[in-house]
Design a protein around this motif. Structure first.
Motif, PDB file in Angstrom:
ATOM      1  N   SER A  67       0.829  -1.209   0.000  1.00 34.33           N
ATOM      2  CA  SER A  67       0.000   0.000   0.000  1.00 34.33           C
ATOM      3  C   SER A  67       0.865   1.261   0.000  1.00 34.33           C
ATOM      4  CB  SER A  67      -0.926   0.024   1.225  1.00 34.33           C
ATOM      5  OG  SER A  67      -1.867  -1.010   1.155  1.00 34.33           O
ATOM      6  N   ARG A  68       1.957   1.228   0.764  1.00 33.93           N
ATOM      7  CA  ARG A  68       2.858   2.392   0.814  1.00 33.93           C
ATOM      8  C   ARG A  68       3.503   2.653  -0.544  1.00 33.93           C
ATOM      9  NH1 ARG A  68       5.489   0.812   6.572  1.00 33.93           N
ATOM     10  NH2 ARG A  68       3.808   1.580   7.889  1.00 33.93           N
ATOM     11  N   LEU A  69       3.802   1.597  -1.268  1.00 31.79           N
ATOM     12  CA  LEU A  69       4.375   1.769  -2.610  1.00 31.79           C
ATOM     13  C   LEU A  69       3.373   2.464  -3.537  1.00 31.79           C
ATOM     14  CD1 LEU A  69       6.191  -1.668  -3.060  1.00 31.79           C
ATOM     15  CD2 LEU A  69       7.276   0.572  -2.808  1.00 31.79           C
ATOM     16  N   PHE A  70       2.106   2.067  -3.448  1.00 33.09           N
ATOM     17  CA  PHE A  70       1.075   2.753  -4.239  1.00 33.09           C
ATOM     18  C   PHE A  70       0.961   4.216  -3.809  1.00 33.09           C
ATOM     19  CE2 PHE A  70      -0.500  -1.560  -5.267  1.00 33.09           C
ATOM     20  CZ  PHE A  70      -0.802  -1.396  -6.623  1.00 33.09           C
ATOM     21  N   ALA A  71       1.047   4.471  -2.498  1.00 25.49           N
ATOM     22  CA  ALA A  71       0.958   5.846  -1.990  1.00 25.49           C
ATOM     23  C   ALA A  71       2.092   6.714  -2.534  1.00 25.49           C
ATOM     24  CB  ALA A  71       0.963   5.841  -0.464  1.00 25.49           C
ATOM     25  N   VAL A  72       3.299   6.128  -2.628  1.00 21.68           N
ATOM     26  CA  VAL A  72       4.455   6.844  -3.183  1.00 21.68           C
ATOM     27  C   VAL A  72       4.173   7.263  -4.626  1.00 21.68           C
ATOM     28  CG1 VAL A  72       6.860   6.526  -3.940  1.00 21.68           C
ATOM     29  CG2 VAL A  72       6.183   5.844  -1.643  1.00 21.68           C
ATOM     30  N   LEU A  73       3.372   6.464  -5.328  1.00 24.63           N
ATOM     31  CA  LEU A  73       3.013   6.766  -6.720  1.00 24.63           C
ATOM     32  C   LEU A  73       1.878   7.802  -6.806  1.00 24.63           C
ATOM     33  CD1 LEU A  73       3.115   3.105  -8.081  1.00 24.63           C
ATOM     34  CD2 LEU A  73       4.768   4.920  -8.585  1.00 24.63           C
ATOM     35  N   GLY A  74       1.442   8.293  -5.637  1.00 27.67           N
ATOM     36  CA  GLY A  74       0.408   9.330  -5.618  1.00 27.67           C
ATOM     37  C   GLY A  74      -1.009   8.811  -5.519  1.00 27.67           C
ATOM     38  N   VAL A  75      -1.153   7.526  -5.222  1.00 21.64           N
ATOM     39  CA  VAL A  75      -2.487   6.939  -5.118  1.00 21.64           C
ATOM     40  C   VAL A  75      -3.027   7.144  -3.704  1.00 21.64           C
ATOM     41  CG1 VAL A  75      -3.835   4.808  -5.324  1.00 21.64           C
ATOM     42  CG2 VAL A  75      -1.838   5.172  -6.810  1.00 21.64           C
ATOM     43  N   PRO A  76      -4.238   7.700  -3.559  1.00 20.86           N
ATOM     44  CA  PRO A  76      -4.825   7.824  -2.217  1.00 20.86           C
ATOM     45  C   PRO A  76      -5.098   6.431  -1.641  1.00 20.86           C
ATOM     46  CG  PRO A  76      -5.969   9.230  -3.814  1.00 20.86           C
ATOM     47  CD  PRO A  76      -5.088   8.305  -4.595  1.00 20.86           C
ATOM     48  N   VAL A  77      -4.688   6.215  -0.393  1.00 15.91           N
ATOM     49  CA  VAL A  77      -4.859   4.911   0.254  1.00 15.91           C
ATOM     50  C   VAL A  77      -5.667   5.085   1.541  1.00 15.91           C
ATOM     51  CG1 VAL A  77      -3.719   2.910   1.304  1.00 15.91           C
ATOM     52  CG2 VAL A  77      -2.681   4.028  -0.691  1.00 15.91           C
ATOM     53  N   TYR A  78      -6.752   4.334   1.646  1.00 15.28           N
ATOM     54  CA  TYR A  78      -7.607   4.328   2.829  1.00 15.28           C
ATOM     55  C   TYR A  78      -7.221   3.109   3.657  1.00 15.28           C
ATOM     56  CZ  TYR A  78     -12.028   4.203   5.509  1.00 15.28           C
ATOM     57  OH  TYR A  78     -12.983   4.194   6.499  1.00 15.28           O
ATOM     58  N   ASP A  79      -6.720   3.337   4.859  1.00 20.34           N
ATOM     59  CA  ASP A  79      -6.315   2.255   5.761  1.00 20.34           C
ATOM     60  C   ASP A  79      -7.509   1.930   6.653  1.00 20.34           C
ATOM     61  OD1 ASP A  79      -5.383   0.721   7.887  1.00 20.34           O
ATOM     62  OD2 ASP A  79      -3.468   1.764   8.026  1.00 20.34           O
ATOM     63  N   ALA A  80      -8.201   0.832   6.358  1.00 17.77           N
ATOM     64  CA  ALA A  80      -9.448   0.507   7.062  1.00 17.77           C
ATOM     65  C   ALA A  80      -9.236   0.276   8.553  1.00 17.77           C
ATOM     66  CB  ALA A  80     -10.105  -0.719   6.426  1.00 17.77           C
ATOM     67  N   ASP A  81      -8.108  -0.327   8.943  1.00 16.26           N
ATOM     68  CA  ASP A  81      -7.868  -0.592  10.363  1.00 16.26           C
ATOM     69  C   ASP A  81      -7.698   0.712  11.146  1.00 16.26           C
ATOM     70  OD1 ASP A  81      -8.023  -3.276   9.808  1.00 16.26           O
ATOM     71  OD2 ASP A  81      -5.866  -3.610   9.794  1.00 16.26           O
ATOM     72  N   THR A  82      -6.911   1.632  10.594  1.00 20.05           N
ATOM     73  CA  THR A  82      -6.694   2.930  11.254  1.00 20.05           C
ATOM     74  C   THR A  82      -7.990   3.722  11.320  1.00 20.05           C
ATOM     75  OG1 THR A  82      -4.406   2.981  10.507  1.00 20.05           O
ATOM     76  CG2 THR A  82      -5.360   5.086  11.164  1.00 20.05           C
ATOM     77  N   ARG A  83      -8.735   3.731  10.209  1.00 23.15           N
ATOM     78  CA  ARG A  83      -9.984   4.487  10.167  1.00 23.15           C
ATOM     79  C   ARG A  83     -11.039   3.873  11.093  1.00 23.15           C
ATOM     80  NH1 ARG A  83     -10.141   9.539   9.255  1.00 23.15           N
ATOM     81  NH2 ARG A  83     -12.365   9.382   8.789  1.00 23.15           N
ATOM     82  N   ALA A  84     -11.020   2.540  11.231  1.00 19.23           N
ATOM     83  CA  ALA A  84     -11.970   1.876  12.136  1.00 19.23           C
ATOM     84  C   ALA A  84     -11.767   2.402  13.560  1.00 19.23           C
ATOM     85  CB  ALA A  84     -11.801   0.370  12.085  1.00 19.23           C
ATOM     86  N   LYS A  85     -10.498   2.547  13.968  1.00 20.34           N
ATOM     87  CA  LYS A  85     -10.204   3.064  15.307  1.00 20.34           C
ATOM     88  C   LYS A  85     -10.723   4.504  15.445  1.00 20.34           C
ATOM     89  CE  LYS A  85      -6.239   0.046  15.626  1.00 20.34           C
ATOM     90  NZ  LYS A  85      -4.897  -0.101  15.075  1.00 20.34           N
ATOM     91  N   TRP A  86     -10.523   5.301  14.388  1.00 20.52           N
ATOM     92  CA  TRP A  86     -10.991   6.690  14.403  1.00 20.52           C
ATOM     93  C   TRP A  86     -12.515   6.734  14.509  1.00 20.52           C
ATOM     94  CZ3 TRP A  86     -14.201   9.981  11.814  1.00 20.52           C
ATOM     95  CH2 TRP A  86     -14.015  11.352  12.033  1.00 20.52           C
TER      96      TRP A  86
END
Length: 198
Positions: A18-37
């Protein structure tokens, strides 16, 4: 805009991918982190969790007591299923709002360990499974999670859908097996998704 799910069992390396995709400028939604939020900030979900698991679910300061909640669901499949049935719909709605804010992008990624188990794959156009063989995953996890024993890790793995089943259900597989380079695999999919979403 296309919605691409990315999943894989614990220790497969889906976060690195996922981080590699993010480096390419792709928005990444981390479901585990967002679940906590969402569990902290969504009033409706807070009420549902309090009703299901009792007043100790949140501290006097209003913070989610993750240790207490974990103790309530650990080794209790019915309670774990109840927790997931309450949290996942709210995370799904949160993802919809987040995805709409990135409508100008060719595609977005949603990283979720329980993509298939939570049925959130239904929100996706396609799903990537990150695969690594069991022995390699155990080795990585024992190095990374020094507080866990091999038995702890195997118990977590036993609760997750098998890698073979995830690979069967996904449209794409990235092999993170120390034999194939993952960057060329990510670049190939990025090119494919960018064209399809353009």
């Amino acid at each position: 805009m296309r919605r691409i799910g990315i999943t894989g069992g614990i220790g497969t390396g889906k976060t690195i991918v996922s981080r590699l995709f993010a480096v390419l400028g792709v928005p990444v939604y981390d479901a585990d982190t967002r679940a906590k939020w969402v569990m902290h900030h969504n009033k409706a979900l807070r009420q549902e969790l309090l009703e299901a698991f009792g007043p100790a679910t949140y501290t006097n300061a209003g913070e989610l007591d993750r240790t207490y909640l974990a103790s309530m669901v650990f080794n209790n499949p019915q309670r774990l299923e109840l927790l997931n049935s309450l949290v996942h719909p709210h995370v799904g709605k949160d993802f919809e709002v987040w995805a709409a804010s990135h409508a100008d992008k060719p595609y977005v990624l949603k990283e979720a360990a329980l993509m298939f188990e939570s049925e959130s794959w239904r929100q996706m156009d396609e799903v990537i499974t990150v695969y690594a063989p069991l022995a390699l995953r155990l080795q990585r996890l024992l190095q990374r999670d020094t507080h866990r024993t091999e038995a702890d890790i195997k118990a977590i793995l036993a609760r997750q859908l098998s890698e073979e089943e995830k690979m069967r259900r996904a449209q794409h597989v990235i092999f993170n097996d120390d034999k194939q380079l993952i960057i060329p695999q990510v670049l190939s999919l990025h090119e494919q998704f960018s064209k399809a979403g353009a």
